[in-house]
Design a protein around this motif. Structure first.
Motif, short mmCIF file in Angstrom:
data_model
loop_
_atom_site.label_atom_id
_atom_site.label_comp_id
_atom_site.label_asym_id
_atom_site.label_seq_id
_atom_site.Cartn_x
_atom_site.Cartn_y
_atom_site.Cartn_z
N UNK A 185 0.83 -1.21 0.00
CA UNK A 185 0.00 0.00 0.00
C UNK A 185 0.86 1.25 0.00
N UNK A 186 1.93 1.24 0.80
CA UNK A 186 2.82 2.40 0.88
C UNK A 186 3.50 2.65 -0.46
N UNK A 187 4.01 1.59 -1.07
CA UNK A 187 4.70 1.73 -2.35
C UNK A 187 3.75 2.25 -3.43
N UNK A 188 2.51 1.80 -3.42
CA UNK A 188 1.52 2.30 -4.38
C UNK A 188 1.25 3.78 -4.12
N UNK A 189 1.13 4.15 -2.86
CA UNK A 189 0.81 5.54 -2.52
C UNK A 189 1.93 6.53 -2.83
N UNK A 190 3.17 6.06 -2.86
CA UNK A 190 4.30 6.96 -3.18
C UNK A 190 4.74 6.82 -4.63
N UNK A 191 3.90 6.18 -5.45
CA UNK A 191 4.14 6.07 -6.89
C UNK A 191 5.47 5.41 -7.23
N UNK A 192 5.75 4.31 -6.57
CA UNK A 192 7.00 3.57 -6.81
C UNK A 192 7.14 3.20 -8.29
N UNK A 193 6.04 2.83 -8.92
CA UNK A 193 6.05 2.44 -10.34
C UNK A 193 6.56 3.59 -11.21
N UNK A 194 6.00 4.78 -11.02
CA UNK A 194 6.39 5.94 -11.82
C UNK A 194 7.84 6.32 -11.59
N UNK A 195 8.26 6.31 -10.33
CA UNK A 195 9.65 6.66 -10.02
C UNK A 195 10.61 5.65 -10.61
N UNK A 196 10.25 4.37 -10.56
CA UNK A 196 11.11 3.33 -11.11
C UNK A 196 11.23 3.47 -12.62
N UNK A 197 10.13 3.78 -13.29
CA UNK A 197 10.16 3.95 -14.75
C UNK A 197 11.03 5.14 -15.13
N UNK A 198 10.91 6.24 -14.40
CA UNK A 198 11.73 7.42 -14.68
C UNK A 198 13.20 7.11 -14.47
N UNK A 199 13.52 6.39 -13.42
CA UNK A 199 14.90 6.02 -13.13
C UNK A 199 15.47 5.15 -14.24
N UNK A 200 14.71 4.17 -14.67
CA UNK A 200 15.18 3.28 -15.74
C UNK A 200 15.37 4.04 -17.05
N UNK A 201 14.46 4.96 -17.35
CA UNK A 201 14.55 5.74 -18.57
C UNK A 201 15.78 6.64 -18.53
N UNK A 202 16.03 7.25 -17.40
CA UNK A 202 17.21 8.11 -17.25
C UNK A 202 18.49 7.31 -17.44
N UNK A 203 18.52 6.10 -16.90
CA UNK A 203 19.70 5.25 -17.07
C UNK A 203 19.93 4.90 -18.53
N UNK A 204 18.86 4.61 -19.26
CA UNK A 204 18.98 4.29 -20.68
C UNK A 204 19.48 5.47 -21.49
N UNK A 205 18.94 6.64 -21.20
CA UNK A 205 19.36 7.85 -21.92
C UNK A 205 20.81 8.16 -21.61
N UNK A 206 21.18 8.08 -20.37
CA UNK A 206 22.56 8.34 -19.95
C UNK A 206 23.52 7.37 -20.63
N UNK A 207 23.17 6.09 -20.65
CA UNK A 207 24.00 5.08 -21.26
C UNK A 207 24.16 5.34 -22.75
N UNK A 208 23.07 5.75 -23.39
CA UNK A 208 23.08 5.98 -24.83
C UNK A 208 23.99 7.16 -25.21
N UNK A 209 23.93 8.22 -24.43
CA UNK A 209 24.73 9.40 -24.73
C UNK A 209 26.17 9.32 -24.26
N UNK A 210 26.45 8.50 -23.29
CA UNK A 210 27.83 8.40 -22.78
C UNK A 210 28.63 7.34 -23.53
N UNK A 211 27.98 6.45 -24.25
CA UNK A 211 28.69 5.40 -24.99
C UNK A 211 28.86 5.75 -26.43
#
Length: 68
Positions: A42-68
């Protein structure tokens, strides 16, 4: 030997409130992987863990793409 379900009925009741199937699947997998109690789910749902995790993964992909 009978295998017990990974999550309780209460977990699944909480997951039923999530209308987006991908979000529901995400929370189900995370709850199983991290052994979340219903309270933590319930806590994880209420703090939007899904959205934060997706943003984190997307940022990692973008960073990896531009740094390599």
């Amino acid at each position: 030997m009978l295998k017990l379900p990974d999550l309780s009925w209460s977990h699944y009741c909480e997951l039923l409130y999530i209308s987006d199937d991908s979000k529901s699947d995400f929370y189900e997998k995370e709850a199983i992987k991290a052994s979340w109690l219903v309270r933590e789910l319930k806590r994880q749902i209420s703090v939007f863990h899904y959205s934060r995790d997706c943003c984190y993964r997307m940022a990692k992909l973008i960073k990896r793409k531009f740094l390599n």
